[in-house]
Design a protein around this motif. Structure first.
Motif, PDB file in Angstrom:
ATOM      1  N   GLU A  43       0.808  -1.222   0.000  1.00  0.00           N
ATOM      2  CA  GLU A  43       0.000   0.000   0.000  1.00  0.00           C
ATOM      3  C   GLU A  43       0.846   1.278   0.000  1.00  0.00           C
ATOM      4  OE1 GLU A  43      -1.756   1.467   4.026  1.00  0.00           O
ATOM      5  OE2 GLU A  43      -2.011  -0.717   3.996  1.00  0.00           O
ATOM      6  N   TYR A  44       2.144   1.143   0.265  1.00  0.00           N
ATOM      7  CA  TYR A  44       3.010   2.318   0.271  1.00  0.00           C
ATOM      8  C   TYR A  44       3.822   2.453  -1.018  1.00  0.00           C
ATOM      9  CZ  TYR A  44       1.858   2.411   5.217  1.00  0.00           C
ATOM     10  OH  TYR A  44       1.173   2.459   6.397  1.00  0.00           O
ATOM     11  N   ARG A  45       3.541   1.639  -2.015  1.00  0.00           N
ATOM     12  CA  ARG A  45       4.309   1.677  -3.258  1.00  0.00           C
ATOM     13  C   ARG A  45       4.308   3.081  -3.880  1.00  0.00           C
ATOM     14  NH1 ARG A  45       5.938  -1.687  -7.518  1.00  0.00           N
ATOM     15  NH2 ARG A  45       5.061  -3.540  -6.502  1.00  0.00           N
ATOM     16  N   ASP A  46       3.122   3.645  -4.084  1.00  0.00           N
ATOM     17  CA  ASP A  46       3.040   4.953  -4.744  1.00  0.00           C
ATOM     18  C   ASP A  46       3.759   6.029  -3.940  1.00  0.00           C
ATOM     19  OD1 ASP A  46       1.610   3.781  -6.764  1.00  0.00           O
ATOM     20  OD2 ASP A  46      -0.352   4.505  -6.083  1.00  0.00           O
ATOM     21  N   LEU A  47       3.629   5.984  -2.629  1.00  0.00           N
ATOM     22  CA  LEU A  47       4.288   6.969  -1.766  1.00  0.00           C
ATOM     23  C   LEU A  47       5.800   6.896  -1.930  1.00  0.00           C
ATOM     24  CD1 LEU A  47       4.290   8.995   0.645  1.00  0.00           C
ATOM     25  CD2 LEU A  47       4.342   6.996   2.150  1.00  0.00           C
ATOM     26  N   ILE A  48       6.339   5.696  -1.893  1.00  0.00           N
ATOM     27  CA  ILE A  48       7.795   5.509  -1.943  1.00  0.00           C
ATOM     28  C   ILE A  48       8.332   5.828  -3.336  1.00  0.00           C
ATOM     29  CG2 ILE A  48       9.608   3.743  -1.829  1.00  0.00           C
ATOM     30  CD1 ILE A  48       7.870   2.485   0.480  1.00  0.00           C
ATOM     31  N   GLU A  49       7.674   5.319  -4.365  1.00  0.00           N
ATOM     32  CA  GLU A  49       8.141   5.596  -5.724  1.00  0.00           C
ATOM     33  C   GLU A  49       7.992   7.075  -6.064  1.00  0.00           C
ATOM     34  OE1 GLU A  49       7.456   1.205  -7.772  1.00  0.00           O
ATOM     35  OE2 GLU A  49       6.005   2.816  -8.180  1.00  0.00           O
ATOM     36  N   GLY A  50       6.976   7.731  -5.472  1.00  0.00           N
ATOM     37  CA  GLY A  50       6.797   9.165  -5.686  1.00  0.00           C
ATOM     38  C   GLY A  50       7.934   9.989  -5.114  1.00  0.00           C
ATOM     39  N   GLU A  51       8.695   9.401  -4.193  1.00  0.00           N
ATOM     40  CA  GLU A  51       9.852  10.078  -3.612  1.00  0.00           C
ATOM     41  C   GLU A  51      11.140   9.734  -4.355  1.00  0.00           C
ATOM     42  OE1 GLU A  51       9.952  12.319  -1.353  1.00  0.00           O
ATOM     43  OE2 GLU A  51       7.865  12.274  -0.696  1.00  0.00           O
ATOM     44  N   GLY A  52      11.014   9.047  -5.497  1.00  0.00           N
ATOM     45  CA  GLY A  52      12.194   8.729  -6.293  1.00  0.00           C
ATOM     46  C   GLY A  52      12.993   7.561  -5.767  1.00  0.00           C
ATOM     47  N   LEU A  53      12.354   6.684  -4.982  1.00  0.00           N
ATOM     48  CA  LEU A  53      13.027   5.524  -4.410  1.00  0.00           C
ATOM     49  C   LEU A  53      12.476   4.236  -5.009  1.00  0.00           C
ATOM     50  CD1 LEU A  53      12.940   6.720  -0.707  1.00  0.00           C
ATOM     51  CD2 LEU A  53      15.026   6.433  -2.053  1.00  0.00           C
ATOM     52  N   ASP A  54      13.331   3.221  -5.120  1.00  0.00           N
ATOM     53  CA  ASP A  54      12.877   1.918  -5.583  1.00  0.00           C
ATOM     54  C   ASP A  54      12.063   1.242  -4.484  1.00  0.00           C
ATOM     55  OD1 ASP A  54      14.053   2.156  -8.037  1.00  0.00           O
ATOM     56  OD2 ASP A  54      15.853   1.021  -7.513  1.00  0.00           O
ATOM     57  N   PHE A  55      10.990   0.577  -4.899  1.00  0.00           N
ATOM     58  CA  PHE A  55      10.104  -0.114  -3.952  1.00  0.00           C
ATOM     59  C   PHE A  55      10.041  -1.592  -4.296  1.00  0.00           C
ATOM     60  CE2 PHE A  55       5.997  -2.111  -3.307  1.00  0.00           C
ATOM     61  CZ  PHE A  55       5.797  -1.937  -1.938  1.00  0.00           C
ATOM     62  N   ARG A  56       9.976  -2.434  -3.250  1.00  0.00           N
ATOM     63  CA  ARG A  56       9.699  -3.846  -3.421  1.00  0.00           C
ATOM     64  C   ARG A  56       8.701  -4.265  -2.342  1.00  0.00           C
ATOM     65  NH1 ARG A  56      12.197  -2.445  -7.089  1.00  0.00           N
ATOM     66  NH2 ARG A  56      13.979  -3.410  -8.152  1.00  0.00           N
ATOM     67  N   PRO A  57       7.698  -5.077  -2.713  1.00  0.00           N
ATOM     68  CA  PRO A  57       6.730  -5.509  -1.708  1.00  0.00           C
ATOM     69  C   PRO A  57       7.324  -6.519  -0.727  1.00  0.00           C
ATOM     70  CG  PRO A  57       6.297  -6.591  -3.799  1.00  0.00           C
ATOM     71  CD  PRO A  57       7.392  -5.596  -4.056  1.00  0.00           C
ATOM     72  N   MET A  58       6.996  -6.346   0.530  1.00  0.00           N
ATOM     73  CA  MET A  58       7.387  -7.296   1.572  1.00  0.00           C
ATOM     74  C   MET A  58       6.171  -7.572   2.447  1.00  0.00           C
ATOM     75  SD  MET A  58      10.285  -7.007   4.586  1.00  0.00           S
ATOM     76  CE  MET A  58       9.260  -5.995   5.671  1.00  0.00           C
ATOM     77  N   ARG A  59       5.865  -8.810   2.603  1.00  0.00           N
ATOM     78  CA  ARG A  59       4.754  -9.161   3.476  1.00  0.00           C
ATOM     79  C   ARG A  59       5.167  -9.027   4.948  1.00  0.00           C
ATOM     80  NH1 ARG A  59       3.791 -14.893   0.655  1.00  0.00           N
ATOM     81  NH2 ARG A  59       6.060 -14.680   0.548  1.00  0.00           N
ATOM     82  N   PRO A  60       4.193  -8.803   5.847  1.00  0.00           N
ATOM     83  CA  PRO A  60       2.750  -8.815   5.615  1.00  0.00           C
ATOM     84  C   PRO A  60       2.245  -7.470   5.103  1.00  0.00           C
ATOM     85  CG  PRO A  60       3.160  -8.493   7.943  1.00  0.00           C
ATOM     86  CD  PRO A  60       4.512  -8.685   7.298  1.00  0.00           C
ATOM     87  N   ASP A  61       1.273  -7.532   4.225  1.00  0.00           N
ATOM     88  CA  ASP A  61       0.570  -6.340   3.785  1.00  0.00           C
ATOM     89  C   ASP A  61      -0.537  -6.037   4.796  1.00  0.00           C
ATOM     90  OD1 ASP A  61       0.019  -4.510   1.261  1.00  0.00           O
ATOM     91  OD2 ASP A  61      -1.918  -5.216   1.992  1.00  0.00           O
ATOM     92  N   LEU A  62      -0.713  -4.772   5.123  1.00  0.00           N
ATOM     93  CA  LEU A  62      -1.720  -4.409   6.120  1.00  0.00           C
ATOM     94  C   LEU A  62      -3.114  -4.863   5.709  1.00  0.00           C
ATOM     95  CD1 LEU A  62      -0.485  -0.838   7.096  1.00  0.00           C
ATOM     96  CD2 LEU A  62      -0.136  -2.984   8.320  1.00  0.00           C
ATOM     97  N   GLY A  63      -3.395  -4.810   4.404  1.00  0.00           N
ATOM     98  CA  GLY A  63      -4.697  -5.280   3.933  1.00  0.00           C
ATOM     99  C   GLY A  63      -4.867  -6.771   4.146  1.00  0.00           C
ATOM    100  N   GLU A  64      -3.789  -7.546   3.948  1.00  0.00           N
ATOM    101  CA  GLU A  64      -3.844  -8.992   4.161  1.00  0.00           C
ATOM    102  C   GLU A  64      -4.099  -9.316   5.631  1.00  0.00           C
ATOM    103  OE1 GLU A  64      -0.165 -10.466   2.728  1.00  0.00           O
ATOM    104  OE2 GLU A  64      -0.634 -10.144   0.612  1.00  0.00           O
ATOM    105  N   ILE A  65      -3.471  -8.554   6.513  1.00  0.00           N
ATOM    106  CA  ILE A  65      -3.691  -8.775   7.951  1.00  0.00           C
ATOM    107  C   ILE A  65      -5.139  -8.503   8.306  1.00  0.00           C
ATOM    108  CG2 ILE A  65      -3.111  -7.917  10.255  1.00  0.00           C
ATOM    109  CD1 ILE A  65      -0.286  -7.370   9.178  1.00  0.00           C
ATOM    110  N   SER A  66      -5.667  -7.407   7.782  1.00  0.00           N
ATOM    111  CA  SER A  66      -7.060  -7.053   8.040  1.00  0.00           C
ATOM    112  C   SER A  66      -7.996  -8.160   7.554  1.00  0.00           C
ATOM    113  CB  SER A  66      -7.398  -5.726   7.347  1.00  0.00           C
ATOM    114  OG  SER A  66      -8.727  -5.354   7.571  1.00  0.00           O
ATOM    115  N   SER A  67      -7.714  -8.700   6.378  1.00  0.00           N
ATOM    116  CA  SER A  67      -8.546  -9.766   5.823  1.00  0.00           C
ATOM    117  C   SER A  67      -8.422 -11.052   6.634  1.00  0.00           C
ATOM    118  CB  SER A  67      -8.148 -10.013   4.365  1.00  0.00           C
ATOM    119  OG  SER A  67      -8.873 -11.082   3.819  1.00  0.00           O
ATOM    120  N   ARG A  68      -7.202 -11.409   6.999  1.00  0.00           N
ATOM    121  CA  ARG A  68      -6.991 -12.651   7.756  1.00  0.00           C
ATOM    122  C   ARG A  68      -7.687 -12.609   9.112  1.00  0.00           C
ATOM    123  NH1 ARG A  68      -3.349 -13.750  11.578  1.00  0.00           N
ATOM    124  NH2 ARG A  68      -2.033 -11.968  11.049  1.00  0.00           N
TER     125      ARG A  68
END
Length: 455
Positions: A43-68
């Protein structure tokens, strides 16, 4: 990869308060000639890439925790405020293997790893790959010791630094350490499965065996004076990133909504009420109490509420109260007379830098400790969230604003805070330690350059 551009994976997890400091650190590492990559929730991909930084997803995702858990994020925040075990048992430990596998994949071509101190899976991966690991603490509570005990907790620590108090605190910490070893047993089993060295207690929960450095990314003013023993951690100062690089005290109209700028320009300095990005969810009644308190004091106010509540609150408020979602604290706080917040380190750092008196209403985790440290600095009053009411808010704010000592002390602290840029200092430390003689970077050995200063 070029010898002089080490690639560094930064792994963090949590809310904006756990992500923004590492964005600031990532940008500082870029200025040091490094290649930072931030791994965290999708969920922070756009925020981080918008700052000119490379992003990679790392679990857990907050949405996944909410769903689980079948819980909304507000419910998760409430659970954390009511149970000291919930964060670990239900949020962190179930995803140890996910985070570990993600970081093992992401560290195939990196030269060093920087982790949030609670990113357990990421730390295990760095240790497994034998990569230099920089364990970063965003809160002074987690750098506890007998002469720096956790404050504002049910445990009966002594705040004196006399030999008797330090000895007593040491015994109490050993008792707590035994309990934490049981709490962290899933983490111990996980490390055992990986064949990593066994550790226990505090080292198991917040440590990093063999770390290249342990870095406190907050002001040393929140810590007691250095004890006589040699401390292993390096406290470098706050990382102030909030999406705006404006210095404290400056005004950048482009960074604030136009209607908020008009409000600020139209009258006296208001009180700001904020609960950060997670605690604010499902707290509309809290902000209603804040508005009532401000009106009773005949003060203008700004409510930084959850975005889902903004329109409803706006319909209820008079013209003397302005309601918004998140706005850059670095632009807003210097234009206000006081900051009322939950004790999150992001809000704390910006309020300290702005030189404003604070009322802290802690809800959970390290917020109680931070509130007490601010109170001891002489710049804040504290009111536990369970005791919050419009009347109590008004009473504490009136005391805060009527006593010149809080404002005077806050300005003095701000002058000291301005001397340290935590992100730049941490980046310089990390860069230098990765480049020190004998350290292999991408298959090469770094040699000393004339005049190189060792850390």
């Amino acid at each position: 990869m070029a010898l002089d551009r080490p690639k560094i994976l930064i792994a963090t997890f949590g809310t904006l308060g756990d992500v923004n400091p590492f964005i600031g650190l990532g940008r500082a590492l870029q200025r040091q000639g490094c290649v930072p990559v931030i791994a965290t929730s999708e969920e922070y991909r756009d925020l981080i890439e918008g700052e000119g930084l490379d992003f990679r997803p790392m679990r857990p995702d907050l949405g996944e925790i909410s769903s689980r858990l079948n819980m909304q994020k507000g419910e998760i925040a409430t659970k954390m405020s009511r149970s000291k075990r919930f964060l670990f048992d239900q949020v962190m430990f179930p995803h140890l293997r996910d985070a570990y596998r993600d970081v093992m994949e992401l560290t195939k071509d990196v030269d060093g790893v920087v982790t949030h101190c609670l990113a357990f899976g990421a730390k295990a991966a760095a240790e497994q790959r034998n990569l230099p690991l920089f364990n970063v603490f965003l809160s002074p509570m987690l750098l506890f010791s007998a002469d720096n005990p956790p404050l504002g907790t049910p445990a009966p620590f002594m705040t004196s630094r006399s030999p008797l108090a330090v000895g007593y605190n040491g015994l109490l910490l050993k008792t707590i350490e035994a309990a934490l070893t049981l709490l962290a047993s899933p983490l111990a089993r996980f490390r055992d499965e990986l064949g990593l060295p066994g550790v226990r207690g505090f080292e198991l929960l917040v440590g990093a065996p063999g770390a290249a450095a342990t870095i406190g990314l907050f002001s040393s003013l929140l810590m007691p004076p250095a004890s006589k023993r040699t401390r292993s951690e390096i406290v470098v100062g706050h990382s102030f990133h909030d999406g705006c690089n404006t210095p404290a005290g400056a005004s950048d109209p482009g960074g604030l909504p136009s209607e908020l700028i008009e409000f600020l320009d139209s009258g006296s300095e208001p009180i700001v009420f904020t609960l950060g990005s997670l605690v604010a969810i499902d707290r509309i009644d809290y902000f209603r109490d804040c508005a009532i308190a401000a009106r009773s004091l005949k003060r203008r106010a700004i409510l930084l509420a959850d975005s889902a509540d903004v329109n409803k609150l706006r319909q209820e408020m008079s013209s003397e109260i302005s309601v918004h979602g998140y706005v850059p604290h670095s632009l807003l706080f210097p234009r206000c007379c006081a900051v009322v917040h939950h004790g999150g380190m992001g809000s704390v750092g910006q309020a300290l830098r702005a030189g404003k008196p604070q009322l802290v209403t802690p809800f959970c985790n390290d917020q109680f400790d931070i509130a007490e440290r601010l109170r001891r600095l002489g710049i804040a009053r504290t009111l536990k969230a369970k005791d919050v009411s419009a009347d109590q808010l008004a009473r504490n704010i009136e005391w805060l604003l009527s006593s010149a000592s809080y404002a005077d002390r806050a300005r003095a602290v701000a002058d000291e805070i301005a001397l340290n840029d935590g992100a730049e200092s941490a980046a310089a430390l990390i860069s230098q330690r990765l480049r020190r003689p004998g350290r292999e970077i991408s298959g090469c050995v770094v040699e000393d350059e004339p005049g190189t200063e060792r850390v």
